[in-house]
Design a protein around this motif. Structure first.
Motif, PDB file in Angstrom:
ATOM      1  N   TRP A  95     -41.557  11.080 -23.044  1.00 57.30           N
ATOM      2  CA  TRP A  95     -41.385   9.662 -23.388  1.00 57.30           C
ATOM      3  C   TRP A  95     -39.925   9.244 -23.224  1.00 57.30           C
ATOM      4  CZ3 TRP A  95     -39.388   7.137 -28.071  1.00 57.30           C
ATOM      5  CH2 TRP A  95     -39.709   5.781 -28.142  1.00 57.30           C
ATOM      6  N   LYS A 123     -39.132   8.879 -19.588  1.00 53.05           N
ATOM      7  CA  LYS A 123     -39.628   7.612 -19.036  1.00 53.05           C
ATOM      8  C   LYS A 123     -38.720   6.454 -19.428  1.00 53.05           C
ATOM      9  CE  LYS A 123     -43.848   8.125 -20.628  1.00 53.05           C
ATOM     10  NZ  LYS A 123     -45.271   7.841 -20.945  1.00 53.05           N
ATOM     11  N   ASN A 171     -35.742   6.620 -17.189  1.00 52.74           N
ATOM     12  CA  ASN A 171     -36.066   6.138 -15.839  1.00 52.74           C
ATOM     13  C   ASN A 171     -36.212   4.624 -15.797  1.00 52.74           C
ATOM     14  OD1 ASN A 171     -36.027   8.732 -14.816  1.00 52.74           O
ATOM     15  ND2 ASN A 171     -38.237   9.045 -15.070  1.00 52.74           N
ATOM     16  N   ARG A 172     -36.558   4.033 -16.954  1.00 49.12           N
ATOM     17  CA  ARG A 172     -36.674   2.576 -17.036  1.00 49.12           C
ATOM     18  C   ARG A 172     -35.324   1.890 -17.194  1.00 49.12           C
ATOM     19  NH1 ARG A 172     -38.075  -0.985 -21.985  1.00 49.12           N
ATOM     20  NH2 ARG A 172     -35.961  -1.624 -21.491  1.00 49.12           N
TER      21      ARG A 172
END
Length: 573
Positions: A265, A268, A271-272
């Motif tokens: 999580w 992610k 990466n966002r």
């Protein structure tokens, strides 16, 4: 989460010192309590939400009448709530051979409503998606037959997402997820609906209001930009200094699975575009070892922008992280399993968000999901590079400490800037930076892609974007200027905002040199600036005075004909 009765008590508080936002609320069912929940929770989020509420089931009338109370109110945000229960009523009244057209009909109606609003108002639109109702007419076969209500309902939610991704100033608020979280019996109560036309239960109102405020906050520039991680028993199970690398819990077995999923999580989020930092009470070399050597670690050192592991007070270490990142404490989230450490940070840095993690690590993620900490209204390719940008910034900060003279340090950076007008390539980053810039923002005007298109087409508006690159790396687009013709001799600085990543590099001088030259070359005698104070931009209160502007009737003016170029170590590319 506060219950509705607690939220409603906020309505008696003094809102006078909070940021005012004008909001219109339109629904096809009763919205009085939703109104109270949104306004009351707005107080906790720092907003004085002045809400105009349309009469029951007056959505189309208010939107299509150019002289309606809606447009007379001049809202900044319009919330539209069309419920699944009213949608089911429409479906029931259709002929059987028209059932498969329900989704298309609704999307056509919505598109027309949004176009109509755009023609009358600059308001942003928040639209609630549809919660699920399974009328069981076709049972499980509903997923295979287009004429079923459940098929049309699910198709409509997908089409809403497609519509939102292609439509400026239109944002979805996910009611369906809230119903899944609470369960339908807690979200919707039949007896209440039958007697009052309320489709949201009292228990559901705080959750709906919270998700709505998440979007409103993001539209007003309130974002979480950074997550700071403790390590032992937060990022992995066990204590690395005592248990050793081979005995920490991470991977696919037992409780290690919970920590691996937690790391996925975080990955992610990184990466966002969310900045990931580490703040751990540990010896640095020991704390880094799992990132470097453990085969089951999901996170690696190149995912971490700032890594601080020592035996100092965590609040002090977080202040050091903040000084490197140059973002507000209210943009940061600190995750730590230890209640003592959480309380130390809360007491010393009250602006930071410190979730009360459950005792059981297997519950971390489900709890964090409910908080929706990282709401956003935009995404650009540059977000994926944010970790690298801040890692480079940490490297610059380290090198700077070796210089006794700041001028020598700036010269050593070999800085260059590309100056361009707004265009289709830099437009998404300009819009995003306008939404995210709070501290170095002279007037704090927010822009969407659609707004920028309007500016680009205006012959009396001049736009500038600035990048900054040095020998350590490229910071990308970091500053925006919008000039507007006020008179034959004066250009008004409508917008000046800049990323705090590049403070103390001389960028302010370079920007002023650029726009002063532009004004002079185009026959203007004066640049006129304005500072509008907010809760976050106090750092630029003396910006214009420091650059040599003179105060005139509450504004700041610069005579460009007598302007002497300021020293800067940035070269125009």
């Amino acid at each position: 989460m506060k219950v509705f009765s607690q939220i409603r008590k906020n309505l008696k508080n003094d809102f006078s010192n909070l940021k005012t936002v004008k909001v219109a609320l339109l629904g096809d069912s009763a919205t009085q309590f939703l109104n109270q929940a949104i306004r009351g929770l707005g107080y906790d989020r720092g907003f004085d939400l002045q809400i105009w509420e349309a009469d029951f089931n007056q959505i189309e009338l208010q939107i299509t009448d150019p002289n309606s109370e809606l447009y007379e109110f001049e809202p900044e945000i319009i919330i539209i709530f069309q419920s699944s229960h009213k949608l089911l009523g429409k479906y029931n009244k259709l002929k059987v051979d028209q059932h498969s057209q329900l989704c298309a009909n609704e999307m056509h109606f919505l598109s027309h409503m949004v176009d109509t609003i755009s023609g009358q108002s600059k308001a942003k639109i928040i639209y609630y998606n549809y919660t699920e109702i399974d009328d069981t007419v076709f049972g499980n076969y509903s997923g295979k037959i287009e004429m079923s209500f459940l098929y049309q309902l699910r198709k409509l939610n997908v089409e809403l997402m497609n519509f939102a991704s292609a439509t400026a100033n239109f944002y979805l608020c996910d009611l369906s997820t809230i119903q899944n979280l609470l369960g339908k019996p807690n979200f919707f109560q039949t007896s209440v609906y039958i007697n009052t036309e309320m489709v949201l239960s009292i228990d559901a109102l705080p959750y709906v209001a919270s998700r709505t405020l998440d979007v409103i906050g993001a539209l007003q520039g309130k974002f979480k930009k950074c997550v700071i991680l403790d390590l032992d028993n937060t990022t992995w199970g066990g204590i690395i200094g005592d248990d050793g690398i081979e005995n920490i819990q991470v991977g696919t077995l037992g409780i290690g699975k919970a920590f691996s999923e937690f790391q996925y999580w975080i990955k992610k989020l990184k990466n966002r575009g969310i900045i990931v930092a580490v703040c751990s009470k540990n010896t640095e070399s020991v704390a880094k070892e799992p990132f470097e050597k453990h085969p089951d670690m999901v996170l690696r050192l190149d995912d971490i922008s700032v890594f601080i592991a020592n035996w100092e007070n965590k609040a002090d270490n977080i202040r050091q992280i903040q000084s490197i990142l140059n973002i507000g404490f209210d943009s940061m989230v600190f995750l730590d399993d230890n209640p003592f450490e959480r309380n130390i940070v809360r007491e010393n840095i009250p602006e930071i968000t410190v979730p009360e993690l459950p005792e059981d690590p297997s519950e971390y993620l489900e709890y964090l999901y409910t908080l929706n900490l990282f709401e956003t209204i935009s995404y650009s390719n540059e977000d994926t590079e944010r970790t690298k940008l801040y890692q480079i910034e940490a490297q610059r900060a380290s090198v700077q400490q070796k210089f006794t003279n700041e001028e020598d340090f700036l010269k050593s950076l070999d800085m260059v800037s590309v100056v361009e007008s707004f265009n289709k390539f830099n437009k998404p980053r300009v819009a995003q930076l306008s939404q995210r810039s709070n501290q170095f923002n002279l007037r704090t005007v927010r822009y969407t892609d659609d707004d920028i298109d309007t500016l680009m087409a205006d012959p009396d508006t001049y736009t500038f974007s600035f990048t900054l690159e040095d020998k350590y790396g490229d910071n990308g687009l970091i500053c925006v200027i919008i000039l507007k013709t006020e008179s034959a001799e004066t250009l008004f600085i409508d917008t000046w905002f800049m990323s705090c990543r590049v403070l103390k590099r001389g960028m302010e001088n370079f920007v002023l040199n650029t726009i002063a030259n532009f004004a002079k070359e185009n026959g203007f005698a004066f640049l006129k600036g304005e500072y509008i104070p907010t809760a976050k931009n106090d750092m630029v209160k003396g910006h214009y005075e420091g650059l040599g502007f003179h105060e005139v009737d509450g504004y700041w003016e610069l005579d460009v004909n007598n302007y002497e170029q300021k020293i800067t170590h940035i070269t125009k590319k």
